[in-house]
Enzyme design. Structure first.
Site, PDB file in Angstrom:
ATOM      1  N   LYS A 179       0.884  -1.181   0.000  1.00 37.50           N
ATOM      2  CA  LYS A 179       0.000   0.000   0.000  1.00 37.50           C
ATOM      3  C   LYS A 179       0.909   1.215   0.000  1.00 37.50           C
ATOM      4  O   LYS A 179       1.683   1.443   0.930  1.00 37.50           O
ATOM      5  CB  LYS A 179      -0.877  -0.040   1.260  1.00 37.50           C
ATOM      6  CG  LYS A 179      -1.356   1.290   1.804  1.00 37.50           C
ATOM      7  CD  LYS A 179      -2.414   1.950   0.958  1.00 37.50           C
ATOM      8  CE  LYS A 179      -2.842   3.262   1.602  1.00 37.50           C
ATOM      9  NZ  LYS A 179      -1.838   4.343   1.485  1.00 37.50           N
ATOM     10  N   GLY A 232       5.461   3.496   9.616  1.00 35.40           N
ATOM     11  CA  GLY A 232       4.718   4.751   9.697  1.00 35.40           C
ATOM     12  C   GLY A 232       4.637   5.226  11.126  1.00 35.40           C
ATOM     13  O   GLY A 232       5.507   4.921  11.951  1.00 35.40           O
ATOM     14  N   SER A 233       3.591   5.991  11.416  1.00 31.43           N
ATOM     15  CA  SER A 233       3.514   6.643  12.728  1.00 31.43           C
ATOM     16  C   SER A 233       3.087   5.659  13.823  1.00 31.43           C
ATOM     17  O   SER A 233       2.452   4.642  13.548  1.00 31.43           O
ATOM     18  CB  SER A 233       2.506   7.794  12.661  1.00 31.43           C
ATOM     19  OG  SER A 233       1.227   7.278  12.373  1.00 31.43           O
ATOM     20  N   GLY A 237       0.286   2.662  13.656  1.00 34.04           N
ATOM     21  CA  GLY A 237       0.829   1.337  13.937  1.00 34.04           C
ATOM     22  C   GLY A 237       0.089   0.653  15.084  1.00 34.04           C
ATOM     23  O   GLY A 237      -0.260  -0.518  15.004  1.00 34.04           O
ATOM     24  N   GLU A 254       7.677  -0.752  12.119  1.00 34.36           N
ATOM     25  CA  GLU A 254       8.771   0.220  12.032  1.00 34.36           C
ATOM     26  C   GLU A 254       8.151   1.590  12.240  1.00 34.36           C
ATOM     27  O   GLU A 254       7.555   2.157  11.314  1.00 34.36           O
ATOM     28  CB  GLU A 254       9.444   0.134  10.653  1.00 34.36           C
ATOM     29  CG  GLU A 254      10.174  -1.169  10.391  1.00 34.36           C
ATOM     30  CD  GLU A 254      11.503  -1.276  11.135  1.00 34.36           C
ATOM     31  OE1 GLU A 254      11.928  -0.298  11.772  1.00 34.36           O
ATOM     32  OE2 GLU A 254      12.109  -2.352  11.078  1.00 34.36           O
ATOM     33  N   CYS A 288      12.678   8.913  10.158  1.00 34.75           N
ATOM     34  CA  CYS A 288      12.316   8.306  11.445  1.00 34.75           C
ATOM     35  C   CYS A 288      13.508   8.310  12.396  1.00 34.75           C
ATOM     36  O   CYS A 288      13.362   8.486  13.591  1.00 34.75           O
ATOM     37  CB  CYS A 288      11.802   6.895  11.228  1.00 34.75           C
ATOM     38  SG  CYS A 288      12.954   5.869  10.307  1.00 34.75           S
ATOM     39  N   GLU A 385       7.943  13.297  18.422  1.00 37.68           N
ATOM     40  CA  GLU A 385       8.534  13.335  17.080  1.00 37.68           C
ATOM     41  C   GLU A 385       7.969  14.550  16.330  1.00 37.68           C
ATOM     42  O   GLU A 385       6.759  14.760  16.303  1.00 37.68           O
ATOM     43  CB  GLU A 385       8.167  12.048  16.339  1.00 37.68           C
ATOM     44  CG  GLU A 385       8.859  11.930  15.004  1.00 37.68           C
ATOM     45  CD  GLU A 385       8.507  10.619  14.287  1.00 37.68           C
ATOM     46  OE1 GLU A 385       7.322  10.254  14.249  1.00 37.68           O
ATOM     47  OE2 GLU A 385       9.429   9.976  13.769  1.00 37.68           O
TER      48      GLU A 385
HETATM   49  P1  NAD Z   1       1.232   7.350   8.774  1.00 36.02           P
HETATM   50  O1  NAD Z   1       1.102   6.420   9.923  1.00 36.02           O
HETATM   51  O2  NAD Z   1       0.303   8.508   8.713  1.00 36.02           O
HETATM   52  O3  NAD Z   1       1.040   6.580   7.392  1.00 36.02           O
HETATM   53  C1  NAD Z   1       1.868   5.509   7.009  1.00 36.02           C
HETATM   54  C2  NAD Z   1       1.118   4.656   6.010  1.00 36.02           C
HETATM   55  O4  NAD Z   1      -0.016   4.107   6.680  1.00 36.02           O
HETATM   56  C3  NAD Z   1       0.557   5.407   4.797  1.00 36.02           C
HETATM   57  O5  NAD Z   1       0.672   4.581   3.652  1.00 36.02           O
HETATM   58  C4  NAD Z   1      -0.901   5.585   5.153  1.00 36.02           C
HETATM   59  O6  NAD Z   1      -1.719   5.673   4.013  1.00 36.02           O
HETATM   60  C5  NAD Z   1      -1.175   4.306   5.903  1.00 36.02           C
HETATM   61  N1  NAD Z   1      -2.305   4.346   6.827  1.00 36.02           N
HETATM   62  C6  NAD Z   1      -2.806   5.402   7.514  1.00 36.02           C
HETATM   63  N2  NAD Z   1      -3.859   5.020   8.270  1.00 36.02           N
HETATM   64  C7  NAD Z   1      -4.035   3.692   8.055  1.00 36.02           C
HETATM   65  C8  NAD Z   1      -4.939   2.716   8.548  1.00 36.02           C
HETATM   66  N3  NAD Z   1      -5.890   3.028   9.417  1.00 36.02           N
HETATM   67  N4  NAD Z   1      -4.819   1.442   8.122  1.00 36.02           N
HETATM   68  C9  NAD Z   1      -3.836   1.097   7.261  1.00 36.02           C
HETATM   69  N5  NAD Z   1      -2.965   1.976   6.734  1.00 36.02           N
HETATM   70  C10 NAD Z   1      -3.048   3.259   7.140  1.00 36.02           C
HETATM   71  O7  NAD Z   1       2.750   7.807   8.742  1.00 36.02           O
HETATM   72  P2  NAD Z   1       3.420   8.840   7.725  1.00 36.02           P
HETATM   73  O8  NAD Z   1       3.008  10.202   8.167  1.00 36.02           O
HETATM   74  O9  NAD Z   1       3.177   8.439   6.319  1.00 36.02           O
HETATM   75  O10 NAD Z   1       4.976   8.598   7.996  1.00 36.02           O
HETATM   76  C11 NAD Z   1       5.668   9.242   8.981  1.00 36.02           C
HETATM   77  C12 NAD Z   1       5.892   8.335  10.161  1.00 36.02           C
HETATM   78  O11 NAD Z   1       6.531   7.141   9.726  1.00 36.02           O
HETATM   79  C13 NAD Z   1       6.808   8.926  11.187  1.00 36.02           C
HETATM   80  O12 NAD Z   1       6.323   8.667  12.474  1.00 36.02           O
HETATM   81  C14 NAD Z   1       8.131   8.177  10.958  1.00 36.02           C
HETATM   82  O13 NAD Z   1       8.966   8.141  12.077  1.00 36.02           O
HETATM   83  C15 NAD Z   1       7.634   6.841  10.557  1.00 36.02           C
HETATM   84  N6  NAD Z   1       8.669   6.116   9.808  1.00 36.02           N
HETATM   85  C16 NAD Z   1       9.302   5.065  10.408  1.00 36.02           C
HETATM   86  C17 NAD Z   1      10.330   4.395   9.741  1.00 36.02           C
HETATM   87  C18 NAD Z   1      11.070   3.248  10.375  1.00 36.02           C
HETATM   88  O14 NAD Z   1      11.743   2.518   9.662  1.00 36.02           O
HETATM   89  N7  NAD Z   1      10.982   3.057  11.687  1.00 36.02           N
HETATM   90  C19 NAD Z   1      10.693   4.799   8.451  1.00 36.02           C
HETATM   91  C20 NAD Z   1      10.019   5.870   7.880  1.00 36.02           C
HETATM   92  C21 NAD Z   1       8.999   6.522   8.568  1.00 36.02           C
END
Ligand code: NAD
Length: 483
Positions: A179, A232-233, A237, A254, A288, A385
């Site tokens: 996705k 993601g966030s 997560g 992650e 991140c 963050e």
């Molecule tokens: P986010 O959680 O808003 O979105 C991440 C992904 O999840 C997107 O594809 C989004 O469409 C999807 N998503 C959102 N709601 C969802 C749901 N209810 N069900 C399934 N999928 C859903 O995060 P973001 O703003 O895109 O990314 C930034 C965050 O990601 C920061 O917190 C950053 O630290 C983290 N991040 C972590 C790593 C790592 O390796 N640890 C790497 C990159 C980013």
């Protein structure tokens, strides 16, 4: 590609070997200008179900698992080669949709190819063990793929994070459904065009674009998936983990970070300044594992504040297409959030040394490189963050205090140490609650080194040989030899 081609192209979902359009479209903007550059097809629940059914059919045929593993290795090398052929397009599109410098977008797309090369080398080395049980038994283990691996990718490094999970999953023989992030899906579509050209079994790789709350939610809650890999966030997560727990679906998480670098009194300050340049300001701080807190010994505190701020003031901020060192942040929403955190930090008593607001003379979403000093460890700016180009500098006197500050958030992704003493450097890692420790260089390591978080930063490891463990599970086979 050029801007006109990007605008006129149909950006679609890739499901079971076909590119699927949609009546629902999402506009994608260039954060350097605020202008819409393309529209992408959003996958509905119908496409989600088709993708899962196609992936399940691929698993059932054994196209990825019954062949000799070297066949998967060859497929991975073909994918890497096709990705390399599309680097110019992937970099251009990645630069347009994220605003990051073209050079960085290029490096990211090349890194995606590297993941496939690296895990191609592991596809035929995923081995079980034989366990001695005496004369009466033969016992061995098989390390099997999960089946369907669902992978949700964030916007900050979409093509490379996509490849980071997709490559080891495929090497291990999983069918994968990715996705893409709603803000930056385009470079990942180029990546999938390259994968299609390489030739993969039908249903082995699928790409769904769309909003998290609709497409993403439908995918992760689908009853017929075998694993979720989420990057993601923390908030998203945790909600995915709760839903996955109901169905006992295993997850790799992650998540975010609030990483600290400890600067001991004997540190080489050039290394510190260069680490802040990349650690805090690379990708406009939208990393991140960004260096977001610098914990500095009192004896060198003033000089570090001065040198780091002087460097921040020299950074060339602008459109990534025309040679800037730091581009915009990804959206106006993100820019507003960063400005608000800075405003609240000032109210809380942190000292703004440089930056603190958007660049007023530009149309896009540009934040000034920002440094706060005299930050207290419990302030919001030192705990949450920010995901922007903002550094908090905190003073310490005793070593114990420095470790407590570094470990004193709910996260545990990365920590760093700056010292010229080997004993100080080597004593630090066991005391730091983080998945990785950088010594004297932020972001030291590579795709070969394991990466992941402790505490709210997640669990499971990506990158390196260890990542394969995230994509296989062990089956034990015990045979009675009695006749
Ligand atoms: P986010 O959680 O808003 O979105 C991440 C992904 O999840 C997107 O594809 C989004 O469409 C999807 N998503 C959102 N709601 C969802 C749901 N209810 N069900 C399934 N999928 C859903 O995060 P973001 O703003 O895109 O990314 C930034 C965050 O990601 C920061 O917190 C950053 O630290 C983290 N991040 C972590 C790593 C790592 O390796 N640890 C790497 C990159 C980013």
């Amino acid at each position: 590609m050029n801007l006109l081609e990007v605008r006129n192209k149909s950006w679609m979902n890739f499901v079971s070997g076909e590119w699927l359009p949609s009546t629902e479209l999402i506009d994608i903007e260039n954060p350097a200008t605020g202008q819409v550059i393309a529209s992408v097809a959003a996958a509905s629940e119908v496409e989600v179900s088709r993708a899962v059914a196609g992936a399940r059919a691929c698993v059932a045929t054994g196209a990825l698992t019954r062949c000799r593993p070297a066949v998967r290795a060859e497929m991975m090398m073909r994918i890497a080669s096709e990705i390399r052929d599309r680097v110019a397009d992937g970099a251009y599109v990645g630069c347009l949709e994220s605003g990051k410098p073209l050079k960085a977008a290029r490096a990211e797309f090349e890194e995606a190819a590297r993941y496939f090369e690296y895990y191609a080398g592991m596809a035929d080395k995923i081995e079980g063990t034989a366990i001695p049980l005496g004369d009466a038994y033969l016992d061995y283990t098989i390390r099997e793929p999960y089946g369907i691996s669902v992978q949700v990718v964030p916007w900050n490094f979409a093509p490379s994070i996509c490849a980071r999970s997709l490559a080891p999953a495929l090497a291990a023989g999983n069918a994968v459904i990715v996705k893409s992030p709603e803000l930056t899906p385009l470079a990942t579509i180029i990546l999938f065009e390259a994968i299609e050209r390489a030739g993969v079994p039908k249903g082995a790789v699928n790409l769904l674009c769309g909003l998290g709350k609709t497409t993403g939610a439908a995918l992760v809650s689908h009853p017929d998936i075998d694993q979720i890999v989420f990057t993601g966030s923390v908030q998203t997560g945790v909600s995915i983990m709760k839903a996955a727990a109901e169905r006992s679906v295993p997850c790799v998480m992650e998540l975010g970070g609030k990483s600290a670098g400890i600067v001991f009194a004997d540190a080489n300050l050039d290394q510190v300044v260069e680490s802040v340049r990349s650690g805090t300001f690379y990708n406009a701080g939208q990393v991140c594992s960004a260096l977001s807190r610098l914990v500095v010994h009192a004896s060198i505190y003033d000089v570090v504040v001065e040198q780091v701020s002087a460097m921040a003031r020299t950074l060339k901020v602008g459109d990534g297409l025309v040679g800037a060192e730091m581009g915009p942040v990804v959206s106006e929403h993100q820019l507003r959030k960063i400005e608000s955190v800075c405003d609240r930090a000032k109210t809380a008593g942190a000292r703004l040394v440089t930056g603190g607001q958007r660049l007023q003379d530009k149309a896009g979403w540009f934040m000034q490189p920002t440094v706060f000093a005299d930050v207290a460890p419990n302030m919001e700016i030192a705990q949450e963050e920010i995901f922007g180009p903002v550094l908090s500098i905190i003073k310490f006197d005793k070593d114990d205090e420095a470790f407590d500050i570094a470990n004193g958030t709910r996260f545990g992704l990365v920590s760093g140490v700056f010292t010229q003493r080997l004993d100080t450097a080597l004593k630090a890692p066991p005391r730091l609650n983080a998945g990785q420790v950088f010594i004297n260089e932020w972001f030291a390591g590579g795709i070969e080194t394991p990466f992941g978080g402790n505490r709210m930063s997640g669990h499971g490891r990506e990158k390196g040989q260890e990542a394969i463990e995230s994509y296989v599970r062990t089956k034990n086979v015990a045979i009675s030899l009695a006749v």
